[in-house]
Design a protein around this motif. Structure first.
Motif, PDB file in Angstrom:
ATOM      1  N   VAL A 210       0.654  -1.122   0.016  1.00 12.50           N
ATOM      2  CA  VAL A 210      -0.007  -0.057  -0.083  1.00 12.50           C
ATOM      3  C   VAL A 210       0.831   1.272  -0.025  1.00 12.50           C
ATOM      4  N   LEU A 211       1.721   1.344   0.999  1.00  6.47           N
ATOM      5  CA  LEU A 211       2.545   2.461   0.826  1.00  6.47           C
ATOM      6  C   LEU A 211       3.622   2.503  -0.102  1.00  6.47           C
ATOM      7  N   GLY A 212       3.899   1.726  -0.963  1.00 10.80           N
ATOM      8  CA  GLY A 212       4.782   1.385  -2.052  1.00 10.80           C
ATOM      9  C   GLY A 212       4.019   1.949  -3.291  1.00 10.80           C
ATOM     10  N   THR A 213       2.697   1.887  -3.334  1.00  8.50           N
ATOM     11  CA  THR A 213       2.153   2.115  -4.407  1.00  8.50           C
ATOM     12  C   THR A 213       1.035   3.228  -4.447  1.00  8.50           C
ATOM     13  N   CYS A 214       0.706   3.801  -3.172  1.00  5.21           N
ATOM     14  CA  CYS A 214      -0.648   4.675  -3.213  1.00  5.21           C
ATOM     15  C   CYS A 214      -0.408   6.027  -3.854  1.00  5.21           C
ATOM     16  N   ASP A 215       0.936   6.435  -3.745  1.00  5.75           N
ATOM     17  CA  ASP A 215       1.032   7.808  -4.543  1.00  5.75           C
ATOM     18  C   ASP A 215       1.699   7.645  -5.700  1.00  5.75           C
ATOM     19  N   ARG A 216       1.601   6.621  -6.416  1.00  2.00           N
ATOM     20  CA  ARG A 216       1.853   6.320  -7.652  1.00  2.00           C
ATOM     21  C   ARG A 216       0.763   5.866  -8.804  1.00  2.00           C
ATOM     22  N   VAL A 217      -0.126   5.373  -8.344  1.00  2.00           N
ATOM     23  CA  VAL A 217      -1.261   5.005  -9.271  1.00  2.00           C
ATOM     24  C   VAL A 217      -2.273   5.851  -9.270  1.00  2.00           C
ATOM     25  N   PRO A 218      -3.007   6.006 -10.561  1.00  2.00           N
ATOM     26  CA  PRO A 218      -3.815   6.909 -10.755  1.00  2.00           C
ATOM     27  C   PRO A 218      -4.821   7.164  -9.563  1.00  2.00           C
ATOM     28  N   SER A 219      -5.545   8.288  -9.291  1.00  4.56           N
ATOM     29  CA  SER A 219      -6.642   8.556  -8.304  1.00  4.56           C
ATOM     30  C   SER A 219      -7.592   7.883  -8.873  1.00  4.56           C
ATOM     31  N   GLY A 220      -8.271   7.105  -7.887  1.00  4.55           N
ATOM     32  CA  GLY A 220      -9.508   6.474  -8.210  1.00  4.55           C
ATOM     33  C   GLY A 220      -9.155   4.755  -8.652  1.00  4.55           C
ATOM     34  N   SER A 221      -7.849   4.515  -8.566  1.00  2.00           N
ATOM     35  CA  SER A 221      -7.596   3.085  -8.706  1.00  2.00           C
ATOM     36  C   SER A 221      -8.084   2.184  -7.676  1.00  2.00           C
ATOM     37  N   ILE A 222      -8.403   1.090  -8.004  1.00  3.17           N
ATOM     38  CA  ILE A 222      -8.946  -0.148  -7.098  1.00  3.17           C
ATOM     39  C   ILE A 222      -8.025  -1.374  -7.138  1.00  3.17           C
ATOM     40  N   MET A 223      -7.464  -1.681  -6.278  1.00  2.59           N
ATOM     41  CA  MET A 223      -6.466  -2.922  -6.147  1.00  2.59           C
ATOM     42  C   MET A 223      -6.704  -4.010  -5.211  1.00  2.59           C
ATOM     43  N   ASN A 224      -6.561  -5.451  -5.605  1.00  2.00           N
ATOM     44  CA  ASN A 224      -6.617  -6.329  -4.669  1.00  2.00           C
ATOM     45  C   ASN A 224      -5.576  -6.443  -3.937  1.00  2.00           C
ATOM     46  N   LEU A 225      -5.373  -6.985  -2.605  1.00  2.00           N
ATOM     47  CA  LEU A 225      -4.315  -7.386  -2.022  1.00  2.00           C
ATOM     48  C   LEU A 225      -4.383  -8.741  -1.587  1.00  2.00           C
ATOM     49  N   CYS A 226      -3.477  -9.391  -2.345  1.00  2.00           N
ATOM     50  CA  CYS A 226      -3.881 -10.916  -2.461  1.00  2.00           C
ATOM     51  C   CYS A 226      -2.649 -11.824  -2.964  1.00  2.00           C
ATOM     52  N   THR A 227      -2.581 -12.807  -2.575  1.00  2.00           N
ATOM     53  CA  THR A 227      -1.218 -13.625  -3.092  1.00  2.00           C
ATOM     54  C   THR A 227      -1.777 -14.521  -4.392  1.00  2.00           C
ATOM     55  N   GLY A 228      -3.318 -14.846  -4.560  1.00  2.00           N
ATOM     56  CA  GLY A 228      -3.526 -15.749  -5.861  1.00  2.00           C
ATOM     57  C   GLY A 228      -3.475 -17.107  -5.145  1.00  2.00           C
ATOM     58  N   VAL A 229      -3.132 -17.451  -4.015  1.00  2.00           N
ATOM     59  CA  VAL A 229      -3.044 -18.781  -3.600  1.00  2.00           C
ATOM     60  C   VAL A 229      -4.025 -19.169  -2.735  1.00  2.00           C
ATOM     61  N   GLY A 230      -4.837 -20.103  -2.761  1.00  2.00           N
ATOM     62  CA  GLY A 230      -6.245 -20.497  -1.776  1.00  2.00           C
ATOM     63  C   GLY A 230      -5.443 -21.558  -0.874  1.00  2.00           C
ATOM     64  N   THR A 231      -5.730 -21.513   0.380  1.00  2.00           N
ATOM     65  CA  THR A 231      -5.379 -22.446   1.476  1.00  2.00           C
ATOM     66  C   THR A 231      -6.719 -22.777   2.297  1.00  2.00           C
ATOM     67  N   SER A 232      -7.039 -23.955   2.528  1.00  2.00           N
ATOM     68  CA  SER A 232      -8.277 -24.160   3.333  1.00  2.00           C
ATOM     69  C   SER A 232      -8.157 -24.158   4.760  1.00  2.00           C
ATOM     70  N   MET A 233      -9.006 -23.801   5.724  1.00  2.00           N
ATOM     71  CA  MET A 233      -8.936 -23.901   6.991  1.00  2.00           C
ATOM     72  C   MET A 233      -8.296 -25.363   7.504  1.00  2.00           C
ATOM     73  N   ARG A 234      -8.604 -26.380   6.964  1.00  2.00           N
ATOM     74  CA  ARG A 234      -8.034 -27.776   7.257  1.00  2.00           C
ATOM     75  C   ARG A 234      -6.576 -27.719   7.138  1.00  2.00           C
TER      76      ARG A 234
END
Length: 306
Positions: A210-234
Motif C-alpha cells: 500500500v505505502l509503496g503504490t498509493c502515491d504512484r497509481v492514478p486516483s480512483g484506482s482499485i487494487m486487490n491485496l492478495c497472493t492468488g493462492v488458496g489455502t483451506s482452514m483444514r
C-alpha cells in the motif's frame, strides 16, 4: 514533518499502518469508531476542518465472522462512517487510502463448485452481508470523491493476518487452538467443515504494498491485496498443529474436525495480476510471505507470549 490521520488506529489494520508511518517519521494522529476517550469517527469527520498529508481510512465495525453474520445492523454503521469520511476529505482535500474488503465481491462467485479467482472488475450485486454492501458503497463514494479531484486509492485486502490479530479471526484462533491441543492428541477443531478456502496475506506485505503504490497509481484506482493462492482452514489447522509440535507429527497425521458455526463463503481467492504488475512497474518486490512462514511466525509469537 508529514502529517497522517488514521481512522481505526487501534484496530488490526490501523495499528500496523500507525507503527510503520511513525517509524518512517510521520506525525500520526489516530482515532476509532466509538472512541470514548476522545471523539467517535463520525463526530470527528463531521466537525474537524484540519488538512493532513494522508488519511488511512481503516475505521469500520467488523468483529469477525460472528459479527458479520450475527449483527448486520452494527456492521451497517460503516455506511455512516464512510459518508462522513469522504465529505471531510473533499472539504479538506486530504488524500485518502480507503480500505475496502474482499467481502465486496459477489457471494455467488465464491460458492462450492464455483471457484472464481476474483479480479477487480468482478464486483456486482450480492456482496457478503451488510459488511460487503457497506464496503461496496464506500468504494463508490471513494470514486465520486476522486471525480471531484481528491486523490483516492481503494485497496481490497483478502484474508489479512499477523501475529497481533485477535482470536475473532481464524488464523489467530486456529494457531492458539493448536498450541492448546494435549500432547497425546492429534486432532484440532475448525469452524464450518474446514474446507473453506481463503487467500491469506500477511499484514507486513499489505503495509509495504500500500505505502509503496498509493502515491504512484492514478486516483480512483482499485487494487486487490492478495497472493492468488488458496489455502483451506483444514490445511491451516494441520500446518498450525505440526508447527506447534515442532514437526514431531506429520501433516497427514493431523485429524481436523469441523464443528459448525459461522463459516462464510466457500472459496475466496483474489487475482493478484494488477497488484503484481504495479509492483513490477515501480520496481517493488513481488515476493510475499508464504502462508507456512506466516503460520510459523504466529505460533512463535503465541508461544512466547504465554
Amino acid at each position: 514533518m508529514k502529517r497522517a490521520l488514521i481512522s481505526g488506529a487501534s484496530g488490526f489494520v490501523g495499528r500496523h499502518f500507525s507503527a510503520r508511518l511513525e517509524a518512517d517519521g510521520w506525525d500520526v494522529t489516530g482515532f476509532d469508531i466509538a472512541d470514548y476517550i476522545s471523539r467517535d469517527a463520525v463526530d470527528w469527520f463531521r466537525t474537524d476542518a484540519s488538512r493532513y498529508d494522508l488519511l488511512v481510512h481503516c475505521a469500520a465495525n467488523v468483529g469477525g465472522r460472528m459479527k458479520i453474520d450475527g449483527d448486520p445492523l452494527w456492521v451497517a454503521h460503516n455506511l455512516a462512517v464512510d459518508e462522513a469520511t469522504f465529505r471531510w476529505a473533499v472539504r479538506t482535500q486530504t488524500p485518502v487510502l480507503y480500505f475496502s474488503s474482499s467481502a465486496a465481491y459477489p457471494t455467488w462467485r465464491q460458492c462450492r463448485g464455483v471457484e472464481h479467482v476474483l479480479n477487480e472488475g468482478q464486483v456486482g450485486l450480492w456482496p457478503d452481508q451488510t459488511y460487503g454492501w457497506a464496503k461496496l458503497t464506500g468504494e463508490r463514494l471513494a470514486l465520486i470523491a476522486a471525480e471531484r479531484g481528491l486523490p483516492v486509492t481503494v485497496y481490497r485486502p483478502f484474508s489479512g493476518y499477523a501475529e497481533d490479530q485477535g482470536d475473532e479471526y481464524p488464523m489467530s484462533a486456529i494457531c492458539r487452538r493448536a498450541l492448546g491441543v494435549p500432547e497425546d492428541k492429534q486432532d484440532i477443531d475448525v469452524w464450518g467443515d474446514g474446507t473453506q478456502v481463503r487467500d491469506w496475506i500477511h499484514m507486513d506485505d499489505v503495509v509495504r504494498i500500500v505505502l509503496g503504490t498509493c502515491d504512484r497509481v492514478p486516483s480512483g484506482s482499485i487494487m486487490n491485496l492478495c497472493t492468488g493462492v488458496g489455502t483451506s482452514m483444514r490445511e491451516i489447522a494441520s500446518l498450525a498443529l505440526c508447527k506447534a509440535r515442532d514437526w514431531s507429527i506429520g501433516l497427514n497425521d493431523v485429524k481436523v474436525c469441523g464443528i459448525g458455526g459461522p463459516s462464510g463463503v466457500q472459496h475466496r481467492v483474489g487475482d493478484p495480476t494488477a497488484m503484481r504488475a504495479t509492483l513490477v512497474t515501480y520496481e517493488l518486490s513481488t515476493d510475499l510471505i508464504p502462508v507456512a512462514r506466516g503460520v510459523q511466525r504466529m505460533i512463535d509469537h503465541l508461544r512466547s507470549s504465554k
